[in-house]
Design an enzyme around this catalytic site. Structure first.
Site, PDB file in Angstrom:
ATOM      1  N   CYS A 173      40.759  65.362  61.465  1.00  0.00           N
ATOM      2  CA  CYS A 173      40.828  64.741  60.142  1.00  0.00           C
ATOM      3  C   CYS A 173      39.606  63.827  60.117  1.00  0.00           C
ATOM      4  O   CYS A 173      39.414  63.030  61.042  1.00  0.00           O
ATOM      5  CB  CYS A 173      42.111  63.940  59.978  1.00  0.00           C
ATOM      6  N   CYS A 232      36.451  67.576  55.092  1.00  0.00           N
ATOM      7  CA  CYS A 232      37.884  67.274  55.129  1.00  0.00           C
ATOM      8  C   CYS A 232      38.547  68.461  55.790  1.00  0.00           C
ATOM      9  O   CYS A 232      38.389  69.606  55.326  1.00  0.00           O
ATOM     10  CB  CYS A 232      38.380  67.112  53.692  1.00  0.00           C
TER      11      CYS A 232
HETATM   12  N1  DGL Z   1      40.007  63.351  55.570  1.00  0.00           N
HETATM   13  C1  DGL Z   1      40.905  64.391  55.354  1.00  0.00           C
HETATM   14  C2  DGL Z   1      40.970  65.422  56.455  1.00  0.00           C
HETATM   15  O1  DGL Z   1      39.990  65.596  57.159  1.00  0.00           O
HETATM   16  C3  DGL Z   1      42.195  64.183  54.602  1.00  0.00           C
HETATM   17  C4  DGL Z   1      42.925  62.871  54.643  1.00  0.00           C
HETATM   18  C5  DGL Z   1      44.021  62.846  53.579  1.00  0.00           C
HETATM   19  O2  DGL Z   1      43.633  62.690  52.408  1.00  0.00           O
HETATM   20  O3  DGL Z   1      45.198  63.014  53.921  1.00  0.00           O
HETATM   21  O4  DGL Z   1      41.950  66.103  56.638  1.00  0.00           O
END
Ligand code: DGL
Length: 227
Positions: free
Chosen positions: A180, A69
């Site tokens: 993301c 993430c």
């Molecule tokens: N998948 C996550 C990232 O890479 C976060 C998405 C979220 O929960 O806003 O930032």
């Protein structure tokens, strides 16, 4: 056992890559959907969530943990030494990969990641001449959580992505970092709309870095546990 976590389905792209490269490793995947989304939260809250995820995965036997993430990886420097030792963040490896295609980099990420300037700072540390534009596209997280995937976008989803890609095109980047992990599920859609831009998928690169950081080769049973 390795641990992988994200706020939801984004880190599954990292999981799939880690599973491909380590077919017989035990992997535990934590989707913190109770606290999702991360990208709209403040720094202190994100730090708390990341610490608690690391603790949980460590208690369940993870010897290494991939922070799959980018939002969570943005606060890596606020973790303790001990947490930093076990956890692998994914921002720097993605920037490193992007720089191999040129110094003009655009990132598309959550609201938190864009406002933290984590990608810009990582690029500045690696290359003085890097020019980084950070675009927030939090809405795509919701769309992906609701099922938006490569090759199957609804007209409304497609129009939203068209708008985001128009902004990206205006920055004339050499590369686009999918900053993301949720956006890895739309990598093909980004590539269709930006055919001349190199797409860097932070989720995949992160998984490869995790795998190379593992020196223990005694992988026996290969179970996967989803929380
Ligand atoms: N998948 C996550 C990232 O890479 C976060 C998405 C979220 O929960 O806003 O930032």
């Amino acid at each position: 056992m390795i641990g992988i976590f994200d706020s939801g389905v984004g880190g599954l792209a990292s999981y799939n890559e880690a599973r491909r490269l380590l077919p017989s490793e035990d992997i535990i995947y934590l989707a913190d959907s109770k606290n999702a989304p991360y990208g709209t939260k403040d720094k202190e809250t994100i730090i708390k969530l990341v610490k608690s995820n690391i603790k949980m995965l460590k208690e369940r036997g993870s010897k290494k943990i991939l922070i799959a993430c980018c939002t969570a990886s943005s606060i890596y420097s606020s973790l303790s030494r001990e947490e930093q030792k076990i956890a692998v963040p994914i921002i720097i490896p993605a920037v490193y990969e992007a720089l191999s295609s040129g110094s003009r980099i655009t990132t598309v990420s959550t609201s938190y990641t864009a406002s933290s300037h984590a990608f810009k700072e990582a690029a500045a540390a690696l290359c003085k001449s890097a020019e980084v534009t950070e675009i927030a596209a939090q809405i795509l997280v919701e769309l992906v959580e609701c099922g938006a995937r490569d090759g199957g976008l609804l007209p409304r989803e497609s129009a939203i992505l068209d708008g985001i890609c128009a902004k990206i095109r205006d920055t004339s980047p050499d590369s686009l970092i999918l900053g993301c992990t949720h956006f890895s599920h739309l990598e093909g859609e980004f590539a269709l709309r930006l055919p001349t831009v190199k797409i860097v998928n932070a989720a995949l690169i992160g998984a490869r870095v995790l795998v190379s950081s593992i020196t223990d080769s005694a992988h026996e049973s290969g179970k996967t546990i989803y929380i």
